[in-house]
Structures are given as C-alpha cells and as structure tokens.
Design a protein around this motif. Sequence first.
Motif, PDB file in Angstrom:
ATOM      1  N   ASP A 295       0.820  -1.210   0.000  1.00  0.00           N
ATOM      2  CA  ASP A 295       0.000   0.000   0.000  1.00  0.00           C
ATOM      3  C   ASP A 295       0.854   1.260   0.000  1.00  0.00           C
ATOM      4  OD1 ASP A 295      -2.253  -1.535  -0.023  1.00  0.00           O
ATOM      5  OD2 ASP A 295      -2.663  -1.340   2.133  1.00  0.00           O
ATOM      6  N   SER A 296       2.073   1.169   0.503  1.00  0.00           N
ATOM      7  CA  SER A 296       2.954   2.341   0.538  1.00  0.00           C
ATOM      8  C   SER A 296       3.242   2.866  -0.866  1.00  0.00           C
ATOM      9  CB  SER A 296       4.264   2.000   1.250  1.00  0.00           C
ATOM     10  OG  SER A 296       4.921   0.921   0.595  1.00  0.00           O
ATOM     11  N   TYR A 297       3.292   1.959  -1.873  1.00  0.00           N
ATOM     12  CA  TYR A 297       3.505   2.436  -3.240  1.00  0.00           C
ATOM     13  C   TYR A 297       2.364   3.338  -3.684  1.00  0.00           C
ATOM     14  CZ  TYR A 297       3.209   2.861  -8.216  1.00  0.00           C
ATOM     15  OH  TYR A 297       3.065   3.410  -9.463  1.00  0.00           O
ATOM     16  N   PHE A 298       1.141   2.899  -3.465  1.00  0.00           N
ATOM     17  CA  PHE A 298      -0.025   3.653  -3.924  1.00  0.00           C
ATOM     18  C   PHE A 298      -0.138   4.995  -3.192  1.00  0.00           C
ATOM     19  CE2 PHE A 298      -0.842  -0.850  -4.602  1.00  0.00           C
ATOM     20  CZ  PHE A 298      -1.200  -0.863  -5.936  1.00  0.00           C
ATOM     21  N   GLU A 299       0.224   5.002  -1.901  1.00  0.00           N
ATOM     22  CA  GLU A 299       0.181   6.243  -1.138  1.00  0.00           C
ATOM     23  C   GLU A 299       1.265   7.217  -1.611  1.00  0.00           C
ATOM     24  OE1 GLU A 299      -0.924   9.208   1.362  1.00  0.00           O
ATOM     25  OE2 GLU A 299      -2.026   7.411   0.735  1.00  0.00           O
ATOM     26  N   GLU A 300       2.454   6.710  -1.866  1.00  0.00           N
ATOM     27  CA  GLU A 300       3.532   7.576  -2.363  1.00  0.00           C
ATOM     28  C   GLU A 300       3.194   8.124  -3.747  1.00  0.00           C
ATOM     29  OE1 GLU A 300       8.335   7.400  -3.383  1.00  0.00           O
ATOM     30  OE2 GLU A 300       7.355   5.711  -2.365  1.00  0.00           O
ATOM     31  N   PHE A 301       2.614   7.290  -4.579  1.00  0.00           N
ATOM     32  CA  PHE A 301       2.189   7.716  -5.914  1.00  0.00           C
ATOM     33  C   PHE A 301       1.178   8.864  -5.803  1.00  0.00           C
ATOM     34  CE2 PHE A 301      -0.983   6.865  -9.408  1.00  0.00           C
ATOM     35  CZ  PHE A 301      -0.209   7.355 -10.451  1.00  0.00           C
ATOM     36  N   ARG A 302       0.218   8.720  -4.893  1.00  0.00           N
ATOM     37  CA  ARG A 302      -0.788   9.760  -4.712  1.00  0.00           C
ATOM     38  C   ARG A 302      -0.156  11.055  -4.207  1.00  0.00           C
ATOM     39  NH1 ARG A 302      -3.370  12.368  -1.127  1.00  0.00           N
ATOM     40  NH2 ARG A 302      -2.157  11.377   0.521  1.00  0.00           N
ATOM     41  N   ARG A 303       0.743  10.949  -3.225  1.00  0.00           N
ATOM     42  CA  ARG A 303       1.397  12.148  -2.680  1.00  0.00           C
ATOM     43  C   ARG A 303       2.216  12.856  -3.737  1.00  0.00           C
ATOM     44  NH1 ARG A 303       2.633   8.949   1.957  1.00  0.00           N
ATOM     45  NH2 ARG A 303       4.745   8.691   1.113  1.00  0.00           N
ATOM     46  N   ASP A 304       2.889  12.080  -4.571  1.00  0.00           N
ATOM     47  CA  ASP A 304       3.714  12.658  -5.632  1.00  0.00           C
ATOM     48  C   ASP A 304       2.854  13.429  -6.625  1.00  0.00           C
ATOM     49  OD1 ASP A 304       6.195  12.932  -7.204  1.00  0.00           O
ATOM     50  OD2 ASP A 304       5.187  11.602  -8.606  1.00  0.00           O
ATOM     51  N   MET A 305       1.730  12.854  -7.012  1.00  0.00           N
ATOM     52  CA  MET A 305       0.842  13.537  -7.949  1.00  0.00           C
ATOM     53  C   MET A 305       0.177  14.757  -7.310  1.00  0.00           C
ATOM     54  SD  MET A 305       0.861  12.486 -11.038  1.00  0.00           S
ATOM     55  CE  MET A 305       1.490  11.089 -11.971  1.00  0.00           C
TER      56      MET A 305
END
Length: 397
Positions: A295-305
């Motif tokens: 889940d950390s990947y999806f959260e980091e992806f969201r924060r980056d965007m």
Amino acid sequence: MTGMTSSARPHLNRRLAAFGTTIFAEMSALAVATGSINLGQGFPDTDGPEEIREAAVRALRDGRGNQYPPGPGVPELRTAIAAHQLRRYGLSYDPDTEVLVTAGATEAIAAALLALVEPGDEVVALEPYYDSYAASIAMAGGTRVPVTLRPHTGEAAGFRLDLDELRAAVTDRTRLLLINTPHNPTGTVLTRAELTAIAELAVERDLLVVTDEVYEHLVFDGAEHLPLASFPGMRERTVSIGSAGKTFSFTGWKVGWVTAAPELVSAVRAVKQFLTYVSSGPFQYAVAEALALPDSYFEEFRRDMLARREILAEGLTAAGFEVFRPAGTYFITTDIRPLGEKDGFAFCRALPERAGVVAIPNAVFYDDREAGAPFVRFAFCKREDVLSEAAERLRRM
C-alpha cells in the motif's frame, strides 16, 4: 461497364463520421511542431517502478507471453486483479469467471458497450466525457444521453452532478448508465451520497452500469474512491473497468481489465475476442506483480501527484486562469474567461505559439459545445521541473 455506386458513398461508417481525428492527435502534433510543453495528452514523462519494468523484461526472457496468452488473460494477472479488488474494496471476484483482461481500458469500454447495448438503446453518460465513450456508443448503435456536471464555486468548488437531472434522463429506452469516477476531465470524485443515489436508481429502473475507474488510486483532499459495485444491489449489474497505465505509469503497455458477474464478463469477452483477441502478453505478468505492491507504493504515488497538482494549479492561478482543483485524476480544468477568452478551441490552438504550452479544449468532451467552450484541461502527470517551466511560460503570457 463497371458500376460506380460505391464511390458516391463515404468510406467511413456514418456512425463514426462525426468523430474524425481525435483532438489529442492534433494537439500532440502541434506540440511537436512548435517545441511546446505538452500538457494536453494524459501520459507521464517518466516510467513507473523499475522493478515492474524488470518484471516485464524477465517475462520476455523467460518466454512468458511471447505467444498468444489465454483469451481471458494470464491466470497470474486475473488472480492479482481479484486480490486487489478484495484487499482494497472488499469485493470478491472469481479470477476464472469474473475477471477479463483487455487491451487497456479503452478496449474494455468499447467491448462492454458493444456487448450490452442494442441499436436504439439509450446510454446515459456524465458530460463532459472521454471521447471514446461517444464513439463506442455510436458503434453499438446506441443513443447517447448526456447529464452534465456543472461548475460550482465557493466551498464546494468543482463540477458536481445534479441527481434530479440524472433521474430525469432515464427513460423506458435507457439500457445502461456509463459512470466515470474519478472523473476525466473535471477531476470530480463522486461522493458516497451520490453513488448511493445512482445505485438506487439503477436498481429501481433495472439498469446495467459500466464504471470507468482507471483513476481509482488518484484521489486527493480527503476524497475516497468507492466502487459502485460495492453498493447494495450493484454487484450483479455493474461492469467495473480498471487499468494499469494510469496507476503504474506504463500507458504504452495497454493492460486493462473488467470485473463483473460471470454473465456480464462472458458477454464482454464475446466481443473482446473479435477486437484484439489477446494482447500485452509479457506485460500482463509484470502488471500482476505491480498490483501486489504494498500500500505504501499507492500512497507515495498519490502524494507525488498531489505535489505536482499544486505546482501546476498555483502556476495557472498566477497566470490568471480560474482553476478548479481536482479531487481526483491527473488533470486540472480551468476557465479561460478571466483571461478575456471564451473559445477554448481557438485558445488552445494559439497557446503553443503564445506560450509554448499545449492544452486540450474541454468542448471536445461535450455534446453541447457551448457548455464546454470556456474550459481548458491541463495534465499534471509530468516532471516537477517541466510543470514549473510550463507555469512560468503561462505566467509570462
């Protein structure tokens, strides 16, 4: 003497004659011709996770997917899709009968509409809508019935759905609701109350629903993506569509999927087999690994965007646009009227020469072109330095 009857008839099927070349092709060509920053078409300018790219290379080298994969998709990916739906949303799907892999979400949309819509059926869609919706409905012989998301300012700034208007759009000829959330191009994320009302309407009128959820992992500012299939009475009547391209930044791989009840998946697959048959063999194995990322990947992806959204939104505001900050997707819709402009087509065609930036006129996503005329869409799925440069160019304009 040779007959000449066919020469008088246009070569393109009349159902598609109104569509022509997409605006994305036109504006991308203009970006190349002028050396402009392309914030029009929604594709990232960097690749996704290195370990997922290597997974595709490994599949190629190991000979997995280099020949025709199974028609429904490789078992590893179908299992991964089912596991993702269960882990994220509590939705349980049988990988063997309720999951279908497609050539991106675009094929999934086309195959679903061709499978489920008969000539004369009405399809209610949220306007503005992605251009393939209109084309797919036309190819199926259906009648498109738009329900327009309308701009609001103030605390509830953004584009919102009028549920009374949606209900009024449904007639005895309505076969299907085509719902997109998070919504492209407006960035609207439908709320629990809105989705509850849509579900109740679908059950009451015995409608099928196709949901385009390709931006499911890109929601901001406390918004939550809620699959319509998770609402009461919707599991058996909803075709849910997802895609790897938007979430993992490998748009060229064209890996999408459908999850639905067995009879719906069977209908969509019956059409899909005569479109691409199969596709994306080695990439399917890589996407299976991508869906299992923590889940950390999806959260980091969201924060980056989200950070990229802020760079572009602040730059557009400084340049004088009215900015509708999106609650989802990686697009920002703006109003050009504060700049003294009112024609989005003319504005976007002139923008590369004026500022060295390419955008998309939202009017292409509307049946009522006047309703969309003053709105222009920018993509923020680009590197931060590119967005900063684009913002500076627009400010100087």
